[in-house]
Design a protein around this motif. Sequence first.
Motif, PDB file in Angstrom:
ATOM      1  N   THR A   8       3.492  -6.145  -4.218  1.00  0.00           N
ATOM      2  CA  THR A   8       2.083  -5.787  -4.173  1.00  0.00           C
ATOM      3  C   THR A   8       1.824  -4.685  -3.153  1.00  0.00           C
ATOM      4  O   THR A   8       2.695  -4.273  -2.409  1.00  0.00           O
ATOM      5  CB  THR A   8       1.221  -7.012  -3.835  1.00  0.00           C
ATOM      6  OG1 THR A   8       1.600  -7.516  -2.551  1.00  0.00           O
ATOM      7  CG2 THR A   8       1.376  -8.091  -4.884  1.00  0.00           C
ATOM      8  N   THR A   9       0.578  -4.233  -3.135  1.00  0.00           N
ATOM      9  CA  THR A   9       0.168  -3.112  -2.297  1.00  0.00           C
ATOM     10  C   THR A   9      -0.600  -3.603  -1.080  1.00  0.00           C
ATOM     11  O   THR A   9      -1.389  -4.535  -1.169  1.00  0.00           O
ATOM     12  CB  THR A   9      -0.712  -2.146  -3.115  1.00  0.00           C
ATOM     13  OG1 THR A   9       0.025  -1.722  -4.267  1.00  0.00           O
ATOM     14  CG2 THR A   9      -1.104  -0.936  -2.299  1.00  0.00           C
ATOM     15  N   LYS A  10      -0.366  -2.955   0.063  1.00  0.00           N
ATOM     16  CA  LYS A  10      -1.090  -3.250   1.297  1.00  0.00           C
ATOM     17  C   LYS A  10      -1.570  -1.949   1.924  1.00  0.00           C
ATOM     18  O   LYS A  10      -0.934  -0.905   1.777  1.00  0.00           O
ATOM     19  CB  LYS A  10      -0.184  -3.972   2.304  1.00  0.00           C
ATOM     20  CG  LYS A  10       0.307  -5.342   1.885  1.00  0.00           C
ATOM     21  CD  LYS A  10       1.185  -5.932   2.980  1.00  0.00           C
ATOM     22  CE  LYS A  10       1.731  -7.291   2.586  1.00  0.00           C
ATOM     23  NZ  LYS A  10       2.594  -7.865   3.657  1.00  0.00           N
ATOM     24  N   GLU A  34      -4.635  -6.730   1.854  1.00  0.00           N
ATOM     25  CA  GLU A  34      -3.571  -7.088   0.926  1.00  0.00           C
ATOM     26  C   GLU A  34      -4.092  -7.203  -0.502  1.00  0.00           C
ATOM     27  O   GLU A  34      -5.190  -7.724  -0.739  1.00  0.00           O
ATOM     28  CB  GLU A  34      -2.949  -8.426   1.332  1.00  0.00           C
ATOM     29  CG  GLU A  34      -2.352  -8.447   2.728  1.00  0.00           C
ATOM     30  CD  GLU A  34      -1.753  -9.797   3.078  1.00  0.00           C
ATOM     31  OE1 GLU A  34      -1.571 -10.620   2.152  1.00  0.00           O
ATOM     32  OE2 GLU A  34      -1.470 -10.030   4.254  1.00  0.00           O
ATOM     33  N   GLN A  35      -3.287  -6.730  -1.433  1.00  0.00           N
ATOM     34  CA  GLN A  35      -3.627  -6.862  -2.846  1.00  0.00           C
ATOM     35  C   GLN A  35      -3.738  -8.340  -3.221  1.00  0.00           C
ATOM     36  O   GLN A  35      -2.970  -9.180  -2.767  1.00  0.00           O
ATOM     37  CB  GLN A  35      -2.561  -6.189  -3.706  1.00  0.00           C
ATOM     38  CG  GLN A  35      -2.908  -6.141  -5.182  1.00  0.00           C
ATOM     39  CD  GLN A  35      -1.850  -5.402  -5.985  1.00  0.00           C
ATOM     40  OE1 GLN A  35      -0.944  -4.790  -5.418  1.00  0.00           O
ATOM     41  NE2 GLN A  35      -1.958  -5.457  -7.300  1.00  0.00           N
ATOM     42  N   CYS A  69      -0.046   3.038   3.629  1.00  0.00           N
ATOM     43  CA  CYS A  69      -0.142   2.287   2.381  1.00  0.00           C
ATOM     44  C   CYS A  69       1.268   1.887   1.988  1.00  0.00           C
ATOM     45  O   CYS A  69       2.177   2.724   1.963  1.00  0.00           O
ATOM     46  CB  CYS A  69      -0.786   3.135   1.284  1.00  0.00           C
ATOM     47  SG  CYS A  69      -1.039   2.230  -0.266  1.00  0.00           S
ATOM     48  N   GLU A  71       3.702  -0.204  -0.793  1.00  0.00           N
ATOM     49  CA  GLU A  71       3.832  -0.788  -2.133  1.00  0.00           C
ATOM     50  C   GLU A  71       5.279  -1.205  -2.339  1.00  0.00           C
ATOM     51  O   GLU A  71       6.198  -0.410  -2.104  1.00  0.00           O
ATOM     52  CB  GLU A  71       3.418   0.215  -3.205  1.00  0.00           C
ATOM     53  CG  GLU A  71       3.401  -0.370  -4.616  1.00  0.00           C
ATOM     54  CD  GLU A  71       2.901   0.632  -5.638  1.00  0.00           C
ATOM     55  OE1 GLU A  71       1.875   0.381  -6.274  1.00  0.00           O
ATOM     56  OE2 GLU A  71       3.554   1.692  -5.791  1.00  0.00           O
ATOM     57  N   ILE A  76       3.972   4.617   0.997  1.00  0.00           N
ATOM     58  CA  ILE A  76       3.531   5.601   0.017  1.00  0.00           C
ATOM     59  C   ILE A  76       3.062   6.838   0.767  1.00  0.00           C
ATOM     60  O   ILE A  76       2.287   6.738   1.719  1.00  0.00           O
ATOM     61  CB  ILE A  76       2.376   5.040  -0.843  1.00  0.00           C
ATOM     62  CG1 ILE A  76       2.844   3.827  -1.637  1.00  0.00           C
ATOM     63  CG2 ILE A  76       1.825   6.109  -1.780  1.00  0.00           C
ATOM     64  CD1 ILE A  76       1.718   3.128  -2.374  1.00  0.00           C
ATOM     65  N   LYS A  84      -3.448   5.443  -6.214  1.00  0.00           N
ATOM     66  CA  LYS A  84      -3.497   3.986  -6.088  1.00  0.00           C
ATOM     67  C   LYS A  84      -4.921   3.469  -5.923  1.00  0.00           C
ATOM     68  O   LYS A  84      -5.143   2.256  -5.951  1.00  0.00           O
ATOM     69  CB  LYS A  84      -2.669   3.533  -4.877  1.00  0.00           C
ATOM     70  CG  LYS A  84      -1.236   4.041  -4.874  1.00  0.00           C
ATOM     71  CD  LYS A  84      -0.451   3.525  -6.058  1.00  0.00           C
ATOM     72  CE  LYS A  84       0.968   4.070  -6.048  1.00  0.00           C
ATOM     73  NZ  LYS A  84       1.725   3.604  -7.250  1.00  0.00           N
ATOM     74  N   THR A 158      -5.573   0.903 -11.150  1.00  0.00           N
ATOM     75  CA  THR A 158      -5.169   1.114  -9.764  1.00  0.00           C
ATOM     76  C   THR A 158      -5.163  -0.228  -9.029  1.00  0.00           C
ATOM     77  O   THR A 158      -6.003  -1.084  -9.314  1.00  0.00           O
ATOM     78  CB  THR A 158      -6.135   2.071  -9.038  1.00  0.00           C
ATOM     79  OG1 THR A 158      -7.467   1.534  -9.090  1.00  0.00           O
ATOM     80  CG2 THR A 158      -6.131   3.449  -9.682  1.00  0.00           C
TER      81      THR A 158
END
Length: 214
Positions: A8-10, A34-35, A69, A71, A76, A84, A158
């Motif tokens: 996941t993305t943070k 957090e995603q 960021c 992922e 990223i 994103k 996104t």
Amino acid sequence: MSINNPKTTKIVLENIGKRFRFEWIFKNVSLTFEQGKRYALLGHNGSGKSTLMQLISGFLTPSKGSLRCIEAEKGIDLDDFYTKISYAAPYIDLIEEFTLQETIDFHQKFKPFSDGFDTQKVMERLNFPKGNTHKQVRYFSSGMKQRLKLALALCSNTPIILLDEPTTNLDAQGVEWYRALVLERTQDKLLIVASNIPQDYDFCDEEILVENYK
């Protein structure tokens, strides 16, 4: 609601501060978003909510500190960060010479929609009166423009969605429409809402008071 998945993305803010001339808007902001969770940025008018949102989006750069960021546990490049993020705010303008269909088609060229959504599906979800498909955006009411901004953000593919004062210019029916769409479309997203109006954010998992970082 957190999905605890290493893929996941943070967004990580480390000792972030922003000032204009000699005035600090906020400083020493260290937060992790957090995603799979929904966050509300709260604070009185002028407290810096929108400035912090623009920093999180990468539109503004911090005066101090760093923003990352992440992922799938990898950083990223900030130059690619915009891919994103979907962002809706009253101060983000639409291209008013475009028709509704042209606006949605154009949006898809640089930010595709989630699976199951295309131009026609997004137009259906807007729930506009008939006859608006080929009308220029300049002739839309402020409430219709706001719905369009929200739909484009919430239906995009996104992992991160930023909404600043999302119910601006919406009537009671529009607010209900917003709440239904945001709850449906952000189950697995990282959502940040900046507002002072509870109906905009009362479904969020965490509330952050910007005044705590003065």
